[in-house]
Write a protein that holds these residues in place. Structure first.
Motif, PDB file in Angstrom:
ATOM      1  N   HIS A 587       0.847  -1.189   0.000  1.00 55.44           N
ATOM      2  CA  HIS A 587       0.000   0.000   0.000  1.00 55.44           C
ATOM      3  C   HIS A 587       0.886   1.244   0.000  1.00 55.44           C
ATOM      4  O   HIS A 587       1.922   1.283   0.674  1.00 55.44           O
ATOM      5  N   PHE A 588       0.439   2.261  -0.732  1.00 58.54           N
ATOM      6  CA  PHE A 588       1.175   3.518  -0.863  1.00 58.54           C
ATOM      7  C   PHE A 588       0.315   4.659  -0.315  1.00 58.54           C
ATOM      8  O   PHE A 588      -0.882   4.717  -0.593  1.00 58.54           O
ATOM      9  N   TYR A 589       0.911   5.563   0.482  1.00 55.78           N
ATOM     10  CA  TYR A 589       0.170   6.650   1.133  1.00 55.78           C
ATOM     11  C   TYR A 589       0.821   7.989   0.795  1.00 55.78           C
ATOM     12  O   TYR A 589       2.039   8.119   0.769  1.00 55.78           O
ATOM     13  N   VAL A 590      -0.032   8.979   0.593  1.00 57.68           N
ATOM     14  CA  VAL A 590       0.434  10.359   0.462  1.00 57.68           C
ATOM     15  C   VAL A 590      -0.559  11.241   1.202  1.00 57.68           C
ATOM     16  O   VAL A 590      -1.777  11.051   1.090  1.00 57.68           O
ATOM     17  N   SER A 591      -0.046  12.204   1.966  1.00 61.82           N
ATOM     18  CA  SER A 591      -0.934  13.154   2.632  1.00 61.82           C
ATOM     19  C   SER A 591      -0.320  14.540   2.597  1.00 61.82           C
ATOM     20  O   SER A 591       0.901  14.702   2.517  1.00 61.82           O
ATOM     21  N   MET A 592      -1.185  15.553   2.630  1.00 59.39           N
ATOM     22  CA  MET A 592      -0.739  16.944   2.669  1.00 59.39           C
ATOM     23  C   MET A 592      -1.645  17.688   3.644  1.00 59.39           C
ATOM     24  O   MET A 592      -2.820  17.912   3.368  1.00 59.39           O
ATOM     25  N   ASP A 593      -1.104  18.040   4.802  1.00 62.28           N
ATOM     26  CA  ASP A 593      -1.842  18.844   5.776  1.00 62.28           C
ATOM     27  C   ASP A 593      -1.548  20.315   5.543  1.00 62.28           C
ATOM     28  O   ASP A 593      -0.430  20.692   5.200  1.00 62.28           O
ATOM     29  N   ASN A 594      -2.573  21.153   5.732  1.00 59.16           N
ATOM     30  CA  ASN A 594      -2.461  22.586   5.444  1.00 59.16           C
ATOM     31  C   ASN A 594      -1.985  22.777   4.005  1.00 59.16           C
ATOM     32  O   ASN A 594      -0.968  23.428   3.727  1.00 59.16           O
ATOM     33  N   LEU A 595      -2.747  22.201   3.095  1.00 64.23           N
ATOM     34  CA  LEU A 595      -2.374  22.134   1.687  1.00 64.23           C
ATOM     35  C   LEU A 595      -2.066  23.504   1.084  1.00 64.23           C
ATOM     36  O   LEU A 595      -1.163  23.654   0.263  1.00 64.23           O
ATOM     37  N   LEU A 596      -2.787  24.532   1.490  1.00 64.32           N
ATOM     38  CA  LEU A 596      -2.610  25.871   0.924  1.00 64.32           C
ATOM     39  C   LEU A 596      -1.607  26.704   1.721  1.00 64.32           C
ATOM     40  O   LEU A 596      -1.474  27.904   1.474  1.00 64.32           O
ATOM     41  N   ASP A 597      -0.901  26.080   2.656  1.00 66.14           N
ATOM     42  CA  ASP A 597       0.173  26.731   3.409  1.00 66.14           C
ATOM     43  C   ASP A 597      -0.317  27.978   4.134  1.00 66.14           C
ATOM     44  O   ASP A 597       0.313  29.035   4.109  1.00 66.14           O
ATOM     45  N   LYS A 598      -1.454  27.844   4.826  1.00 59.09           N
ATOM     46  CA  LYS A 598      -2.027  28.965   5.557  1.00 59.09           C
ATOM     47  C   LYS A 598      -1.227  29.270   6.831  1.00 59.09           C
ATOM     48  O   LYS A 598      -0.734  28.370   7.501  1.00 59.09           O
ATOM     49  N   GLU A 599      -1.118  30.539   7.160  1.00 58.51           N
ATOM     50  CA  GLU A 599      -0.530  30.953   8.425  1.00 58.51           C
ATOM     51  C   GLU A 599      -1.665  31.218   9.411  1.00 58.51           C
ATOM     52  O   GLU A 599      -2.589  31.972   9.105  1.00 58.51           O
ATOM     53  N   TYR A 600      -1.595  30.627  10.595  1.00 57.50           N
ATOM     54  CA  TYR A 600      -2.684  30.759  11.549  1.00 57.50           C
ATOM     55  C   TYR A 600      -2.141  30.634  12.963  1.00 57.50           C
ATOM     56  O   TYR A 600      -1.009  30.190  13.190  1.00 57.50           O
ATOM     57  N   VAL A 601      -2.963  31.047  13.943  1.00 52.85           N
ATOM     58  CA  VAL A 601      -2.581  31.015  15.352  1.00 52.85           C
ATOM     59  C   VAL A 601      -3.719  30.372  16.143  1.00 52.85           C
ATOM     60  O   VAL A 601      -4.882  30.753  15.986  1.00 52.85           O
ATOM     61  N   GLN A 602      -3.384  29.383  16.971  1.00 51.91           N
ATOM     62  CA  GLN A 602      -4.374  28.785  17.871  1.00 51.91           C
ATOM     63  C   GLN A 602      -4.197  29.256  19.306  1.00 51.91           C
ATOM     64  O   GLN A 602      -5.176  29.430  20.025  1.00 51.91           O
ATOM     65  N   ARG A 603      -2.965  29.450  19.741  1.00 53.42           N
ATOM     66  CA  ARG A 603      -2.672  29.958  21.071  1.00 53.42           C
ATOM     67  C   ARG A 603      -1.666  31.097  20.949  1.00 53.42           C
ATOM     68  O   ARG A 603      -0.726  31.007  20.149  1.00 53.42           O
ATOM     69  N   PRO A 604      -1.806  32.168  21.728  1.00 43.33           N
ATOM     70  CA  PRO A 604      -0.864  33.284  21.642  1.00 43.33           C
ATOM     71  C   PRO A 604       0.566  32.833  21.938  1.00 43.33           C
ATOM     72  O   PRO A 604       0.802  32.038  22.856  1.00 43.33           O
ATOM     73  N   GLY A 605       1.502  33.325  21.119  1.00 39.47           N
ATOM     74  CA  GLY A 605       2.907  33.048  21.363  1.00 39.47           C
ATOM     75  C   GLY A 605       3.450  31.789  20.733  1.00 39.47           C
ATOM     76  O   GLY A 605       4.624  31.477  20.908  1.00 39.47           O
TER      77      GLY A 605
END
Length: 622
Positions: A587-605
């Protein structure tokens, strides 16, 4: 989770899974435990969500995070990338106000107050059941806004697999599984080793070492099931998770107190053993016994060569929990009523080095009862719990649930319940600021929902309102320079959660979204890290010997600093995965997280990971 879709059967099963219809009859065959009693999902008078093994396989995520983001009503935050603290905020509640169970065993830490979900490997997960609303009457402390029940995998046939994966930030994984089945027993073994060199987690260049912050984890689990007879079934499971996560911290030379570079990290080891005995004495009378032990050890270390000092260096937390529970379910005369009674016993101990805690042990004993009335078009559940806890006296909670199916294709429900959360050992006895006079947090929940079965899936909408009192938070004392945990007041969260699942040929579509308002009832200020709007959309497409899937996670702005009122901007992420069977065993796997290369913040700092590409290959024996 990079899940091996092929281990569940021949490669063509990939397409069969995706082509299966999702109709009401399928939901009737899914047995869930939303009321702590096995029951058809379609008959539950509470909004129970099931993330099945098939859905987990389609996600193929690299961690537990993609699975948790499928939970309707849940905001999921991870501090940094792989190995960072993973928190679930359910319908306006905090991460410590949702109870997490692993095969019925509580994972929520009595010292930290939340579950270290980042240490779980998604390959071990068979399914996840989620019950929204206060459930302390059934499960006890921490279930103020809901329960997330994670069930581990069991063997289905004799097979084995091994796989390797590599990806961004030098992510590497070696994992394997083996299953063995006899006429009366099933045995499932899972193993994985993951390494992640990481990136600089912190935004502030004056804080930390400005170096890569990596992580590593080793997971082992063994799950056994023995069908002794038609009346007796025994399950035994052992889990051993070890992890190390680096982070940034200001460090100083112990002699000159000048700032120096250091490499702090947290070492964690979790060990859990649980056994369950299901006895069917006669038709309509069922007994369930469960006993288990969970140990967690966390230690802060310096990975560098230089001697340095920072607050917390060498600290070591050791938490241990033993629990024993008994539940009897009896069908009453006529067959349309069911009475459940149970007892729960639990002992929690905690140790802190080098500074000991003032109190290291507490015990609780609880009795619970639930009565169910089932008729052709409606069902009512009424239950309550009394629990005596060392140092806190008797805690009471209840729930009332009503469901009605008088209109073809529809299920309508409403309910009300109460919940509570005991202060953690850190809240009470932390040597540098604990407060032994804390009271338990309390919650009350009201909800109403409707579900419509379309023939190709279902759609559901739920209105909710959660009231919180005696909330525990760090606040200044009479001396404004000294802070300690205090019961500071009350808060409210109300809104609506929508969920939709649809099967269109070989397409499978799933979506959920929540609109909510959360605020402190005394100041009117919003609650930290709670978005007003958030949701997730997942689409998967099955073809001959393969599957494509993509999901979009969206979140609006949220309060990031209670003092300045600063809000963190909203964001959205696109993730995509592809699995292909190259040969019957490969079996062969490929994945791409945050495909559009977004900049984001979930927690300050904290920096959050940008685009992450991963590739993998696995081999299977059958």
């Amino acid at each position: 989770m990079y899940v091996d879709l092929g281990v569940s059967g021949v490669p063509l099963l990939l397409s069969v899974i995706l082509a299966a219809s999702v109709v009401a009859s399928d939901m009737e065959r899914i047995t869930v435990t939303g009321t702590r009693i096995p029951q058809s999902q379609a008959e539950q008078p509470v909004p129970v969500q099931v993330i099945s093994r098939n859905e987990i396989a389609r996600l193929q995520g690299g961690s537990i995070l993609p699975l948790l983001r499928q939970i309707a009503g849940a905001e999921v935050y991870q501090t940094g990338g792989f190995g960072g603290q993973t928190s679930v905020f359910l319908q306006g509640g905090g991460s410590g106000q949702v109870l997490v169970l692993l095969d019925g065993q509580p994972l929520t830490s009595p010292t930290l107050g939340s579950a270290a979900l980042q240490n779980l490997h998604p390959d071990e997960v068979e399914r996840i059941e989620v019950v929204r609303g206060a459930r302390s009457s059934l499960y006890g402390s921490n279930s103020m806004t809901g329960v997330i029940h994670i069930f581990t995998r069991e063997a289905e046939r004799n097979e084995a697999s091994v796989r390797v994966r590599h990806g961004a930030h030098n992510f590497r994984e070696l994992a394997g599984s083996a299953s063995y089945q006899t006429d009366f027993s099933q045995h499932q073994l899972q193993f994985s080793r993951r390494l992640f060199e990481g990136y600089d987690l912190t935004v502030d260049r004056e804080f930390g070492n400005q170096m890569m912050d990596g992580a590593q984890a080793t997971n082992f689990s063994l799950n056994n099931r023995f069908d002794v007879s038609d009346r007796l079934q025994i399950r035994l499971r052992h889990t051993d998770n070890r992890s190390l996560a680096e982070y940034d911290q200001s460090c100083f030379d112990p002699e000159t107190f000048e700032r120096v570079t250091c490499f702090p990290a947290t070492q964690t080891r979790q060990q859990g053993t649980v056994g369950r005995f299901d006895v069917q004495w006669r038709p309509g009378l069922r007994h369930e016994w469960q006993l288990g032990e969970w140990r967690e050890r966390m230690r802060t270390v310096n990975r560098g060569d230089s001697e340095s000092f920072w607050l917390g260096l060498g600290d070591e937390f050791m938490t241990e929990r033993q629990h024993l529970s008994w539940l009897q379910t009896q069908r009453l005369a006529g067959g349309n009523q069911q009475l459940s009674i149970g007892l729960d016993w639990q002992e929690e101990t905690a140790e802190l080095e080098p500074m000991p805690l003032d109190n290291e042990r507490r015990r609780s004993v609880a009795g619970l009862a639930q009565h169910q009335w089932s008729y052709p078009n409606w069902q009512v559940n009424l239950g309550g719990r009394l629990e005596h806890v060392t140092g806190f006296g008797v805690q009471g909670s209840h729930h009332v649930d009503f469901g009605w199916t008088g209109v073809d294709g529809w299920l309508f429900g409403a309910g009300q319940g109460s919940g509570y959360r005991l202060p953690t050992f850190n809240d009470l006895y932390w040597p540098q600021g604990g407060n032994p006079n804390l009271d338990t947090e309390r919650s009350r929940n009201w909800r109403a929902f409707s579900r419509y079965y379309t023939g190709y899936g279902h759609a559901e909408v739920e209105l909710f309102r959660n009231e919180f009192t005696n909330l525990i938070a760090w606040a200044p004392t009479a001396d404004p320079l000294l802070w300690e945990p205090q019961n500071i007041g009350s808060a409210r969260a109300h809104g609506a959660t929508l969920r939709w699942e649809h099967q269109l040929g070989v397409w499978r579509l799933r979506a959920h979204g929540t609109v909510q308002s959360t605020y402190d009832r005394e100041t009117g200020q919003g609650l930290l890290y709670r978005a007003d709007r958030f949701g997730n959309l997942t689409a998967s497409y099955g073809f001959a010997e393969g599957v494509l899937s993509a999901d979009v996670y969206m979140s609006s702005s949220r309060l990031g600093d209670a003092v300045t009122g600063e809000r963190l901007p909203g964001y959205w992420l696109l993730n995509a995965r592809w699995e292909q069977v190259l040969l019957p065993q490969w079996h062969f796997y490929v994945s791409m997280d945050n495909l559009l290369d977004k900049e984001y913040v979930q927690r300050p700092g904290f920096h959050e990971p940008r685009r992450q590409f991963r590739i993998g290959l696995s081999y299977h024996w059958r």
